[in-house]
Design an enzyme around this catalytic site. Structure first.
Site, mmCIF file in Angstrom:
data_model
loop_
_atom_site.group_PDB
_atom_site.id
_atom_site.type_symbol
_atom_site.label_atom_id
_atom_site.label_comp_id
_atom_site.label_asym_id
_atom_site.label_seq_id
_atom_site.Cartn_x
_atom_site.Cartn_y
_atom_site.Cartn_z
ATOM 1 N N ARG A 18 0.800 -1.228 0.000
ATOM 2 C CA ARG A 18 0.000 0.000 0.000
ATOM 3 C C ARG A 18 0.835 1.281 0.000
ATOM 4 N NH1 ARG A 18 -5.627 -0.155 1.443
ATOM 5 N NH2 ARG A 18 -6.384 -1.780 0.040
ATOM 6 N N HIS A 43 16.188 -10.048 4.857
ATOM 7 C CA HIS A 43 16.887 -10.443 3.628
ATOM 8 C C HIS A 43 16.635 -9.353 2.582
ATOM 9 C CE1 HIS A 43 17.994 -14.037 0.824
ATOM 10 N NE2 HIS A 43 18.245 -12.895 0.209
ATOM 11 N N ARG A 45 16.576 -7.648 -0.583
ATOM 12 C CA ARG A 45 16.882 -8.071 -1.965
ATOM 13 C C ARG A 45 17.142 -6.831 -2.813
ATOM 14 N NH1 ARG A 45 16.141 -13.497 -2.849
ATOM 15 N NH2 ARG A 45 15.174 -14.616 -1.110
ATOM 16 N N HIS A 50 10.735 -6.334 -0.522
ATOM 17 C CA HIS A 50 10.199 -6.354 0.856
ATOM 18 C C HIS A 50 11.069 -5.476 1.763
ATOM 19 C CE1 HIS A 50 12.874 -9.845 1.196
ATOM 20 N NE2 HIS A 50 12.072 -10.663 0.556
ATOM 21 N N GLU A 70 20.637 -11.346 5.798
ATOM 22 C CA GLU A 70 20.938 -12.352 4.781
ATOM 23 C C GLU A 70 20.973 -11.696 3.408
ATOM 24 O OE1 GLU A 70 18.866 -16.274 6.616
ATOM 25 O OE2 GLU A 70 17.769 -15.238 5.060
ATOM 26 N N HIS A 190 14.574 -22.118 6.096
ATOM 27 C CA HIS A 190 13.770 -22.114 4.875
ATOM 28 C C HIS A 190 12.682 -23.187 4.963
ATOM 29 C CE1 HIS A 190 13.291 -20.171 0.937
ATOM 30 N NE2 HIS A 190 12.549 -21.240 0.709
ATOM 31 N N HIS A 214 8.228 -17.250 6.569
ATOM 32 C CA HIS A 214 7.008 -17.457 5.782
ATOM 33 C C HIS A 214 5.914 -18.188 6.575
ATOM 34 C CE1 HIS A 214 4.764 -17.689 2.026
ATOM 35 N NE2 HIS A 214 4.466 -18.932 2.367
HETATM 36 C C1 LIG Z 1 17.927 -17.614 2.916
HETATM 37 C C2 LIG Z 1 16.533 -17.963 3.109
HETATM 38 O O1 LIG Z 1 16.145 -19.107 3.048
HETATM 39 C C3 LIG Z 1 15.534 -16.919 3.403
HETATM 40 O O2 LIG Z 1 16.050 -15.649 3.478
HETATM 41 C C4 LIG Z 1 14.457 -16.923 2.418
HETATM 42 O O3 LIG Z 1 15.018 -16.909 1.164
HETATM 43 C C5 LIG Z 1 13.499 -15.811 2.624
HETATM 44 O O4 LIG Z 1 13.551 -14.877 1.583
HETATM 45 P P1 LIG Z 1 12.200 -14.368 0.956
HETATM 46 O O5 LIG Z 1 11.376 -13.874 2.101
HETATM 47 O O6 LIG Z 1 12.622 -13.267 0.031
HETATM 48 O O7 LIG Z 1 11.561 -15.517 0.270
HETATM 49 N N1 LIG Z 2 17.029 -18.185 6.518
HETATM 50 C C1 LIG Z 2 15.696 -18.611 6.342
HETATM 51 C C2 LIG Z 2 14.767 -17.542 6.697
HETATM 52 O O1 LIG Z 2 15.162 -16.486 7.152
HETATM 53 C C3 LIG Z 2 13.319 -17.711 6.570
HETATM 54 O O2 LIG Z 2 12.944 -18.578 5.559
HETATM 55 P P1 LIG Z 2 11.363 -18.897 5.445
HETATM 56 O O3 LIG Z 2 10.893 -19.362 6.813
HETATM 57 O O4 LIG Z 2 10.697 -17.588 5.088
HETATM 58 O O5 LIG Z 2 11.243 -19.944 4.407
#
Ligand SMILES: CC(=O)[C@@H](O)[C@H](O)COP(=O)(O)O
Ligand SMILES: NCC(=O)COP(=O)(O)O
Length: 237
Positions: A18, A43, A45, A50, A70, A190, A214
């Site tokens: 938004r 992370h 990018r 994000h 990361e 992950h 996630h």
């Molecule tokens: C290294 C790793 O596994 C996480 O940082 C994951 O890639 C999450 O990144 P996204 O949230 O961009 O999917």
């Molecule tokens: N390093 C993995 C991370 O930060 C989170 O990965 P995910 O739980 O979003 O798949």
């Protein structure tokens, strides 16, 4: 004790939808800490889809727990991390267009590059971690390159766990034993979730830290953030 680092990328994804500041990424990070998280992971990018560089700068002075950044070590990323000086940097081999991380480093083929990059972070006093598949040779070369830790890429474990937990965890136990034998630290992440985290922990209780985003943020839609963090912490006991 295995630490839970909450990855807040998805909070920033929601905020960016938004253009304003709802939800407030910094406030959510601080609340995660109050609710029991042992660290915060981001992370950033290259397209800032994000987490933005400005989020990283805003978070640094306010966080009270461990800050883990990361990313792929591009010159911009290296510069950001050296300026912000988080507790830990995790090197991930993602190319800029990637949807999400989908592999670990080939630490043997990239030994020279990783050694040079890790040296910069190690000299700055930032703990280093290298994202690798559950493969003992990759762990060994990460240690040779100078990594303090490896982060095992757990997506294959998460995918295979529902079909056959024992087979899914087996290569991770081997890689984790190699890290322990080499005297380096061990992280994992992950697609870890409430479904698969406790089994991972029970089999590899010496894992130093898991970073989870996630699934945890998705669970929070149903359970609320405070209860969700407590439930993930319960999986690490
Ligand atoms: C290294 C790793 O596994 C996480 O940082 C994951 O890639 C999450 O990144 P996204 O949230 O961009 O999917
Ligand atoms: N390093 C993995 C991370 O930060 C989170 O990965 P995910 O739980 O979003 O798949």
């Amino acid at each position: 004790m295995t630490k839970l680092s909450v990855n807040i990328n998805k909070i920033a994804t929601l905020r960016n939808a938004r253009g304003g500041n709802v939800p407030d990424v910094v406030k959510v990070a601080l609340d995660c800490e109050s609710f029991g998280a042992d660290g915060i992971t981001v992370h950033p990018r290259p397209d800032e889809r994000h987490i933005r560089h400005s989020d990283v700068y805003a978070l640094r002075p306010l966080l009270r727990t461990e800050f883990n950044i990361e990313g792929y070590p591009s010159p911009e990323f290296i510069d950001l991390v050296l300026k912000v000086k988080p507790h830990q940097v995790t090197l991930v081999p993602d190319d800029p267009s990637q949807l999400t991380s989908n592999s670990g480093w080939d630490t043997k083929a990239n030994l020279e590059f990783l050694t040079e990059v890790l040296d910069q972070f190690n000299s700055a006093g930032i703990r280093t971690s290298v994202f690798v598949a559950a493969d003992s040779e990759m762990v060994e070369y990460a240690a040779k390159a100078g990594a303090d830790r490896v982060e095992l890429y757990t997506e294959p474990y998460a995918t295979n766990y529902p079909k056959n937990p024992e087979a899914a965890i087996a290569p991770f136990i081997e890689a984790a034993k190699t890290a322990r034998k080499l005297g380096i630290g061990l992280n994992a992440g992950h697609d870890l979730s409430l479904v698969n985290l406790n089994y991972f922990y029970k089999n590899i209780p010496w894992v130093d830290e898991v970073s989870i985003g996630h699934a945890l943020i998705s669970d929070a839609l149903y359970l609320g953030l405070e209860r969700t963090i407590q439930e993930y912490k319960n999986c690490l006991r």
